[in-house]
Design a protein around this motif. Structure first.
Motif, mmCIF file in Angstrom:
data_model
loop_
_atom_site.group_PDB
_atom_site.id
_atom_site.type_symbol
_atom_site.label_atom_id
_atom_site.label_comp_id
_atom_site.label_asym_id
_atom_site.label_seq_id
_atom_site.Cartn_x
_atom_site.Cartn_y
_atom_site.Cartn_z
ATOM 1 N N ALA A 52 -26.068 -13.578 -25.833
ATOM 2 C CA ALA A 52 -25.067 -14.069 -24.830
ATOM 3 C C ALA A 52 -23.532 -13.748 -25.456
ATOM 4 O O ALA A 52 -23.353 -13.828 -26.664
ATOM 5 N N SER A 53 -23.036 -13.106 -24.558
ATOM 6 C CA SER A 53 -21.680 -12.405 -25.054
ATOM 7 C C SER A 53 -20.496 -12.656 -24.185
ATOM 8 O O SER A 53 -21.193 -12.490 -22.809
ATOM 9 N N PRO A 54 -19.390 -12.627 -24.422
ATOM 10 C CA PRO A 54 -18.867 -12.942 -25.726
ATOM 11 C C PRO A 54 -19.221 -14.286 -26.421
ATOM 12 O O PRO A 54 -19.715 -15.225 -25.446
ATOM 13 N N VAL A 63 -20.060 -15.472 -18.888
ATOM 14 C CA VAL A 63 -21.021 -15.088 -20.055
ATOM 15 C C VAL A 63 -22.092 -14.081 -19.797
ATOM 16 O O VAL A 63 -22.789 -14.640 -18.829
ATOM 17 N N HIS A 64 -22.405 -13.176 -20.431
ATOM 18 C CA HIS A 64 -23.341 -12.311 -20.092
ATOM 19 C C HIS A 64 -24.502 -12.515 -20.726
ATOM 20 O O HIS A 64 -24.307 -12.374 -22.019
ATOM 21 N N LEU A 65 -25.757 -12.850 -20.160
ATOM 22 C CA LEU A 65 -26.971 -13.122 -20.765
ATOM 23 C C LEU A 65 -27.909 -12.064 -20.505
ATOM 24 O O LEU A 65 -28.337 -11.687 -19.348
ATOM 25 N N THR A 66 -28.457 -11.520 -21.489
ATOM 26 C CA THR A 66 -29.528 -10.658 -21.358
ATOM 27 C C THR A 66 -30.684 -10.965 -22.623
ATOM 28 O O THR A 66 -30.427 -11.412 -23.441
ATOM 29 N N GLY A 67 -31.986 -10.815 -22.064
ATOM 30 C CA GLY A 67 -33.153 -11.299 -22.774
ATOM 31 C C GLY A 67 -34.205 -10.452 -22.607
ATOM 32 O O GLY A 67 -34.605 -10.005 -21.308
ATOM 33 N N HIS A 68 -35.296 -10.596 -23.387
ATOM 34 C CA HIS A 68 -36.542 -9.960 -23.141
ATOM 35 C C HIS A 68 -37.838 -10.869 -24.075
ATOM 36 O O HIS A 68 -37.218 -11.365 -25.096
ATOM 37 N N GLY A 69 -38.829 -11.055 -23.555
ATOM 38 C CA GLY A 69 -40.075 -11.466 -24.396
ATOM 39 C C GLY A 69 -41.578 -10.647 -23.989
ATOM 40 O O GLY A 69 -41.537 -10.129 -22.942
ATOM 41 N N ASP A 70 -42.360 -11.044 -25.002
ATOM 42 C CA ASP A 70 -43.419 -10.350 -24.947
ATOM 43 C C ASP A 70 -44.413 -11.248 -25.555
ATOM 44 O O ASP A 70 -44.253 -12.059 -26.332
#
Length: 152
Positions: A52-54, A63-70
């Protein structure tokens, strides 16, 4: 009287014998160990990360959210970003990415959230396993660490 006791002792040894009792104990212990191993679940490897940035924003900013999962324990999955206001309370899903087949591909999410009130916003990512390529019966598999954003 002592004759009966001696007879019953001989009868007990006759059924098992001294070595037979040891064998019976060993077989029982091995059986218990096999039962425990059969019941113990296998743990799948996997991960979930969310950024989460900033870290600090003004009211009205995004707020920019980026995520990943495996996970190697899932066939189909989707990754969702969740938020809560403050440091306790219920988590609410902000957005989920596309459902993907977990064959060497990460499930992802990329979204923006507008900060509407002063205080603290917390975000986390959750990897959900689903029944098929079109979804159905999501079950949380992994979740990321919590990311805190201060809104001033």
């Amino acid at each position: 009287m002592t004759e009966q006791v001696q007879e019953s002792g001989r009868a007990a040894r006759g059924i098992f014998g001294r070595r037979g009792v040891g064998r019976l104990a060993t077989v029982g212990a091995m059986g218990a160990a096999v039962a425990v191993l059969a019941v113990t679940p296998a743990f799948a490897k996997g991960s979930a990360t969310l950024s989460a940035s900033p870290g600090t924003v003004k009211v009205g900013q995004t707020v920019h959210l980026t995520g990943h999962g495996d996970s190697d324990g899932l066939r189909y999955a989707e990754f969702c970003a969740q938020q809560r206001v403050g440091t306790s309370g219920a988590w609410h899903t902000v957005k989920c990415g596309k459902i993907v087949a977990m064959e060497g591909v990460d499930a992802k999410v990329d979204t923006k959230v507008k900060a509407t009130h002063r205080g603290v916003l917390q975000f986390r990512g959750v990897l959900f396993g689903v029944d098929g390529p079109h979804g159905g019966h999501p079950q949380a598999d992994f979740h990321s660490a919590v990311r805190t954003v201060h809104v001033r």
